[in-house]
Design an enzyme around this catalytic site. Structure first.
Site, PDB file in Angstrom:
ATOM      1  N   TYR A 147       0.863  -1.187   0.000  1.00 23.88           N
ATOM      2  CA  TYR A 147       0.000   0.000   0.000  1.00 23.88           C
ATOM      3  C   TYR A 147       0.890   1.225   0.000  1.00 23.88           C
ATOM      4  O   TYR A 147       1.852   1.307   0.770  1.00 23.88           O
ATOM      5  CB  TYR A 147      -0.895  -0.004   1.245  1.00 23.88           C
ATOM      6  CG  TYR A 147      -1.724   1.248   1.437  1.00 23.88           C
ATOM      7  CD1 TYR A 147      -1.446   2.148   2.472  1.00 23.88           C
ATOM      8  CD2 TYR A 147      -2.795   1.551   0.591  1.00 23.88           C
ATOM      9  CE1 TYR A 147      -2.208   3.287   2.665  1.00 23.88           C
ATOM     10  CE2 TYR A 147      -3.562   2.700   0.779  1.00 23.88           C
ATOM     11  CZ  TYR A 147      -3.255   3.566   1.822  1.00 23.88           C
ATOM     12  OH  TYR A 147      -4.016   4.712   2.002  1.00 23.88           O
ATOM     13  N   ASP A 242       9.416   2.534  -1.066  1.00 22.67           N
ATOM     14  CA  ASP A 242       8.449   3.223  -0.207  1.00 22.67           C
ATOM     15  C   ASP A 242       8.792   2.853   1.241  1.00 22.67           C
ATOM     16  O   ASP A 242       8.416   1.800   1.727  1.00 22.67           O
ATOM     17  CB  ASP A 242       7.032   2.797  -0.568  1.00 22.67           C
ATOM     18  CG  ASP A 242       6.012   3.425   0.373  1.00 22.67           C
ATOM     19  OD1 ASP A 242       4.799   3.259   0.132  1.00 22.67           O
ATOM     20  OD2 ASP A 242       6.422   4.068   1.371  1.00 22.67           O
ATOM     21  N   LYS A 270       5.337   9.109   8.410  1.00 25.77           N
ATOM     22  CA  LYS A 270       5.289   8.572   9.771  1.00 25.77           C
ATOM     23  C   LYS A 270       6.408   9.100  10.676  1.00 25.77           C
ATOM     24  O   LYS A 270       6.361  10.228  11.137  1.00 25.77           O
ATOM     25  CB  LYS A 270       5.257   7.036   9.720  1.00 25.77           C
ATOM     26  CG  LYS A 270       4.012   6.514   8.962  1.00 25.77           C
ATOM     27  CD  LYS A 270       4.000   5.005   8.847  1.00 25.77           C
ATOM     28  CE  LYS A 270       2.915   4.531   7.904  1.00 25.77           C
ATOM     29  NZ  LYS A 270       1.588   4.478   8.508  1.00 25.77           N
TER      30      LYS A 270
HETATM   31  P1  KE4 Z   1      -0.287   8.311   4.624  1.00 24.66           P
HETATM   32  O1  KE4 Z   1      -0.875   9.017   3.444  1.00 24.66           O
HETATM   33  O2  KE4 Z   1      -1.331   7.500   5.372  1.00 24.66           O
HETATM   34  O3  KE4 Z   1       0.554   9.209   5.536  1.00 24.66           O
HETATM   35  O4  KE4 Z   1       0.814   7.261   4.059  1.00 24.66           O
HETATM   36  C1  KE4 Z   1       0.402   6.302   3.103  1.00 24.66           C
HETATM   37  C2  KE4 Z   1       1.331   5.123   3.164  1.00 24.66           C
HETATM   38  C3  KE4 Z   1       2.322   4.992   2.198  1.00 24.66           C
HETATM   39  N1  KE4 Z   1       3.195   3.956   2.215  1.00 24.66           N
HETATM   40  C4  KE4 Z   1       3.129   3.016   3.192  1.00 24.66           C
HETATM   41  C5  KE4 Z   1       4.115   1.885   3.172  1.00 24.66           C
HETATM   42  C6  KE4 Z   1       2.139   3.099   4.207  1.00 24.66           C
HETATM   43  O5  KE4 Z   1       2.083   2.133   5.158  1.00 24.66           O
HETATM   44  C7  KE4 Z   1       1.241   4.171   4.205  1.00 24.66           C
HETATM   45  C8  KE4 Z   1       0.150   4.313   5.248  1.00 24.66           C
HETATM   46  N2  KE4 Z   1       0.039   3.232   6.177  1.00 24.66           N
HETATM   47  C9  KE4 Z   1      -1.278   3.045   6.743  1.00 24.66           C
HETATM   48  C10 KE4 Z   1      -1.325   1.758   7.575  1.00 24.66           C
HETATM   49  N3  KE4 Z   1      -0.511   0.717   7.140  1.00 24.66           N
HETATM   50  C11 KE4 Z   1      -1.693   4.212   7.545  1.00 24.66           C
HETATM   51  C12 KE4 Z   1      -2.888   4.005   8.441  1.00 24.66           C
HETATM   52  C13 KE4 Z   1      -4.137   4.530   7.833  1.00 24.66           C
HETATM   53  O6  KE4 Z   1      -4.334   4.399   6.610  1.00 24.66           O
HETATM   54  O7  KE4 Z   1      -4.922   5.079   8.597  1.00 24.66           O
END
Ligand code: KE4
Length: 433
Positions: A147, A242, A270
């Site tokens: 993701y 990523d 993060k």
């Molecule tokens: P954000 O747009 O949520 O800051 O980042 C997206 C993203 C991009 N790449 C990786 C590997 C990620 O894990 C994420 C976001 N992770 C999720 C949970 N695995 C965030 C939690 C959520 O969606 O509320």
């Protein structure tokens, strides 16, 4: 052990669902994947969170990764509080942005140049647009179960056995937007070789979670990332790691440091913001030079690099790179992971675990999954029961069988022992949850 009650959260949830879709501002928080209602958190400090009912939890989500120092670290609170008095956002460059860029570059030398944004989604979306702009190619390759945020071009249905051109994975995503998004199963070495042999010269970028935290915890097979690096180099495709989740998490220098592989671009999120909204993308200077205003690839953001968030990120990264040792963190993650496996198996429940630095995964399966497709075969019913059991005795785990877990430098050995004691009871009585 006292089973917790959640009346106040239940009444807040009843209100929230009338105001926000699913009562939340991000889907995974809604606990839909564990057939439960979300609890509403009021405060977090160190390794702990307290909910609206006053229940205390040992937190193994850490806001999905950012809280690696523990919540509300006093030195970070002090720095952010002081920065607030100087104003919340300038919409103009500040020396703080130079400081965080220098810090990131020192930790991740592959990031010769960097652009700050406000989320991991923005970082991944921009990095892919940049790769397409730099190469003049349209096709991008992602992997099932990885993701990279919710940009349209990345919301494709999971790939089949062979690389398939994208079909929309969500209503509202036009077929035209994903037609050039290829997907393959993660760790499919032959599939990767075949795809590059067939259409490597048309691929603008490969984007990958170098350890997949969005399928629980899936480690690359030996040589897999190295092959990906080689195929991208040979074909001129841009390799994007990523590291939004793995950066400053599986080790200070992410997977690229662990594996000594230099991606062309990396995306971050993060931990870089320490809990405040920061994402970033960066890498080879010749590629980054194409980003507006130095180049033609457009990307912008009102709050990008705002002084309050950047101060939080600077203090977090400064502490992480000077005061804390990832080997200590990894010992605790290992103790937790192996302890969970021991207790599950003591009660005849198959559990496979894996961990790196401050990140871990546990799956109700005999064999450790090597792909999302294998992770999907794990016993989800047992996962849900375990999640609900642990929550009801004060342990806050990720509410999805496809999410990794996170431990912080604030978690003590006692926190881990307490967690394992609760897990022992829950595994012994799993069917009652
Ligand atoms: P954000 O747009 O949520 O800051 O980042 C997206 C993203 C991009 N790449 C990786 C590997 C990620 O894990 C994420 C976001 N992770 C999720 C949970 N695995 C965030 C939690 C959520 O969606 O509320």
């Amino acid at each position: 052990m006292k089973k917790l009650s959640f009346e106040r959260s239940e009444s807040l949830y009843a209100k929230a669902v009338k105001l926000m879709p699913g009562g939340v501002n991000s889907p995974v928080r809604a606990f839909k994947q564990v057939d439960a209602n979300p609890i509403f958190i009021e405060r977090a400090e160190g390794a702990y969170m307290w909910d609206a009912d006053g229940n205390k939890f040992i937190d193994y989500i850490g806001s999905w990764g950012p809280a690696i120092l523990g919540h509300a670290h006093p030195e970070v609170v002090e720095a952010v509080t002081a920065s607030l008095k100087n104003g919340f956002s300038f919409g103009a460059p500040s020396a703080l942005e130079i400081r965080i860029a220098e810090l990131v570059q020192k930790i991740l030398p592959s990031m010769e140049m960097i652009r700050l944004v406000s989320s991991g989604t923005e970082a991944c979306m921009a990095a892919l647009r940049l790769a397409r702009g730099f190469t003049g190619r349209d096709k991008i390759l992602k992997f099932t179960g990885c993701y990279h945020g919710h940009a349209d071009m990345l919301l494709v249905k999971a790939g089949s056995g062979v690389a398939t051109l994208g079909i929309p994975g969500s209503p509202g995503v036009p077929a035209a937007v994903v037609k050039d998004t290829l997907t393959l199963a993660f760790n499919d070495i032959q599939g990767l070789k075949d795809l590059f042999a067939k259409e490597g010269s048309e691929i603008a970028a490969v984007i990958v979670e170098p350890i997949v935290g969005n399928s629980n915890f899936i480690r690359p097979k030996d040589g897999y990332l190295e092959l990906m690096r080689e195929l991208c180099t040979q074909s001129g495709a841009i390799l994007i790691f990523d590291e939004v989740m793995t950066g400053f998490r599986v080790g200070l220098t992410g997977v690229q440091g662990l594996k000594n592989i230099k991606p062309d671009l990396s995306t971050l999120g993060k931990v870089i913001g320490g809990g405040m909204p920061i994402g970033a993308y960066g890498g080879r200077a010749d590629i980054m030079a194409k980003v507006a205003p130095s180049g033609p690839v457009y990307q912008a953001g009102t709050l990008s690099g705002n002084p309050v968030a950047v101060t939080c990120g600077i203090k977090t990264l400064e502490l992480l790179s000077t005061k804390y040792d990832f080997t200590d963190l990894a010992k605790r993650t290992r103790r937790l992971s192996l302890g969970l496996k021991e207790r599950a198996e003591k009660h005849g429940i198959p559990l496979s675990v894996d961990y790196e630095g401050g990140m871990f995964g546990f799956m109700f399966s005999v064999k450790l999954p090597e792909s999302f497709e294998e992770a999907a075969q794990c016993n989800i019913t047992q996962f849900k029961q375990f999640f609900r059991g642990m929550l009801s005795y004060g342990v806050y785990l990720a509410p999805s069988a496809y999410e990794a877990g996170f431990i912080s430098f604030a978690h003590s050995d006692k926190d881990v022992e307490d967690t394992l004691n609760i897990a022992d009871y829950v595994f012994a009585n799993l069917s009652q949850f």
